[in-house]
Scaffold this motif. Structure first.
Motif, PDB file in Angstrom:
ATOM      1  N   ALA A  72       0.834  -0.934  -0.202  1.00 50.79           N
ATOM      2  CA  ALA A  72      -0.133  -0.056  -0.157  1.00 50.79           C
ATOM      3  C   ALA A  72       0.789   1.286   0.125  1.00 50.79           C
ATOM      4  CB  ALA A  72      -0.880  -0.120   1.275  1.00 50.79           C
ATOM      5  N   ALA A  73       0.259   2.308  -0.581  1.00 50.79           N
ATOM      6  CA  ALA A  73       1.089   3.516  -0.511  1.00 50.79           C
ATOM      7  C   ALA A  73       1.224   4.056   0.914  1.00 50.79           C
ATOM      8  CB  ALA A  73       0.087   4.603  -1.281  1.00 50.79           C
ATOM      9  N   GLY A  74       2.652   4.454   1.105  1.00 52.51           N
ATOM     10  CA  GLY A  74       2.811   4.887   2.410  1.00 52.51           C
ATOM     11  C   GLY A  74       3.257   3.752   3.374  1.00 52.51           C
ATOM     12  N   ALA A 115      16.311  -1.681  -2.821  1.00 54.05           N
ATOM     13  CA  ALA A 115      15.924  -0.603  -1.933  1.00 54.05           C
ATOM     14  C   ALA A 115      15.139   0.556  -2.732  1.00 54.05           C
ATOM     15  CB  ALA A 115      17.280  -0.408  -1.346  1.00 54.05           C
ATOM     16  N   ALA A 116      15.522   0.938  -3.812  1.00 46.70           N
ATOM     17  CA  ALA A 116      15.148   1.970  -4.740  1.00 46.70           C
ATOM     18  C   ALA A 116      13.806   1.548  -5.120  1.00 46.70           C
ATOM     19  CB  ALA A 116      16.061   2.257  -5.884  1.00 46.70           C
ATOM     20  N   THR A 117      13.402   0.396  -5.248  1.00 50.51           N
ATOM     21  CA  THR A 117      12.104  -0.135  -6.052  1.00 50.51           C
ATOM     22  C   THR A 117      11.150   0.090  -4.740  1.00 50.51           C
ATOM     23  OG1 THR A 117      13.234  -1.727  -7.495  1.00 50.51           O
ATOM     24  CG2 THR A 117      10.765  -1.753  -7.014  1.00 50.51           C
ATOM     25  N   THR A 122       6.616   2.900  -1.761  1.00 56.65           N
ATOM     26  CA  THR A 122       6.354   3.717  -0.377  1.00 56.65           C
ATOM     27  C   THR A 122       5.957   4.980  -0.686  1.00 56.65           C
ATOM     28  OG1 THR A 122       7.931   1.993   0.858  1.00 56.65           O
ATOM     29  CG2 THR A 122       7.126   4.038   2.000  1.00 56.65           C
ATOM     30  N   ALA A 123       6.778   5.807  -1.334  1.00 60.40           N
ATOM     31  CA  ALA A 123       6.657   7.060  -1.707  1.00 60.40           C
ATOM     32  C   ALA A 123       5.689   7.498  -3.006  1.00 60.40           C
ATOM     33  CB  ALA A 123       7.862   7.956  -2.016  1.00 60.40           C
ATOM     34  N   GLN A 201      17.384   6.474   3.199  1.00 63.45           N
ATOM     35  CA  GLN A 201      18.021   7.673   2.573  1.00 63.45           C
ATOM     36  C   GLN A 201      17.070   7.862   1.161  1.00 63.45           C
ATOM     37  OE1 GLN A 201      21.824   5.579   2.340  1.00 63.45           O
ATOM     38  NE2 GLN A 201      22.591   6.960   4.086  1.00 63.45           N
ATOM     39  N   LEU A 202      16.998   6.604   0.399  1.00 66.99           N
ATOM     40  CA  LEU A 202      16.267   7.032  -0.851  1.00 66.99           C
ATOM     41  C   LEU A 202      14.594   7.570  -0.642  1.00 66.99           C
ATOM     42  CD1 LEU A 202      17.312   3.819  -2.629  1.00 66.99           C
ATOM     43  CD2 LEU A 202      17.780   6.011  -3.491  1.00 66.99           C
ATOM     44  N   LEU A 203      14.139   7.103   0.343  1.00 67.27           N
ATOM     45  CA  LEU A 203      12.573   7.515   0.733  1.00 67.27           C
ATOM     46  C   LEU A 203      12.706   9.018   0.998  1.00 67.27           C
ATOM     47  CD1 LEU A 203       9.745   6.568   1.039  1.00 67.27           C
ATOM     48  CD2 LEU A 203      10.257   5.991   3.278  1.00 67.27           C
ATOM     49  N   LYS A 204      13.670   9.358   1.941  1.00 62.38           N
ATOM     50  CA  LYS A 204      13.687  10.780   2.055  1.00 62.38           C
ATOM     51  C   LYS A 204      13.989  11.640   0.845  1.00 62.38           C
ATOM     52  CE  LYS A 204      16.270  14.186   5.154  1.00 62.38           C
ATOM     53  NZ  LYS A 204      17.446  14.107   6.130  1.00 62.38           N
TER      54      LYS A 204
END
Length: 224
Positions: A72-74, A115-117, A122-123, A201-204
């Motif tokens: 789910a988103a988030g 991690a990027a995927t 998530t974002a 770090q990617l999410l931020k």
């Protein structure tokens, strides 16, 4: 304050225990017949996991090993969840991200970059996979007008290929880069990252990034 993966996992587990003690279920359990309820449904867009916190336990309960999952988103994936995803070759579906891509952006990964995927999903960003830096640059050029982040491969090669077009302004970003300052000064519409970035770090970065305004004016500031 920076926390290690072990500290984050310990904090997450304490929160989960507290939620469970209050009768709030976070991770879905496997049904008595040994097969998750979600697994019996169509998985065209990936095995759906609706939890807001995705842990190793919830992935095991959903029998997610070797499969594609849709979150789910988030949703937040804990460090142990990320380790499980990596060890068991789980793919994160970008179905949710595509629904909100018009107001966010696209992450293009060169090769395997879980991690990027996961951060993209998530974002609420779209996630695409490229076979090499040239393929990533080609895909990125088709997406101008919204934020694009290329992750993996050799970031400087991807940026160099992109900057051959006067319609693109690509910048290589490291973990030490002041991204807000870079964005203010250069207005890049593509960020190119090495694959060493962690999920948090990617999410931020994704949540705080927006593309440069419009098409670069043929790099006119270089002649000033």
């Amino acid at each position: 304050m920076n926390f290690s993966s072990q500290q984050i996992e310990a904090i997450t587990q304490r929160v989960l225990r507290e939620l469970n003690s209050r009768g709030i279920a976070v991770a879905s359990a496997r049904p008595p017949n040994g097969k998750s309820q979600a697994a019996s449904k169509s998985e065209t867009n990936g095995l759906p996991l609706n939890e807001k916190v995705i842990t190793e336990e919830s992935l095991v309960a959903a029998a997610a090993a070797g499969r594609t999952i849709s979150v789910a988103a988030g949703a937040i994936i804990t460090p142990s969840g990320h380790d499980y995803i990596r060890r068991h070759s789980i793919t994160i579906s970008s179905t949710v991200a595509r629904k909100t891509a018009s107001s966010t952006g696209t992450v293009i990964t060169v090769g395997e970059c879980s991690a990027a995927t996961s951060a993209a999903s998530t974002a609420g960003w779209t996630a695409l996979t490229a076979g090499c830096e040239r393929d990533a640059a080609s895909k990125a050029r088709e997406l101008m007008g919204s934020p694009v982040v290329c992750c993996g491969g050799v970031a400087s090669i991807t940026a160099c290929l992109l900057n051959r077009s006067e319609k693109v302004r690509a910048a290589v970003v490291t973990l030490q880069t002041d991204v807000p300052a870079l964005t203010a000064a250069m207005q890049p519409n593509v960020l190119c990252l090495e694959s060493a970035w962690a999920f948090s770090q990617l999410l931020k970065l994704l949540r705080g990034h927006s593309a440069g305004n419009g098409t670069p004016a043929s790099w006119k500031e270089l002649s000033r």
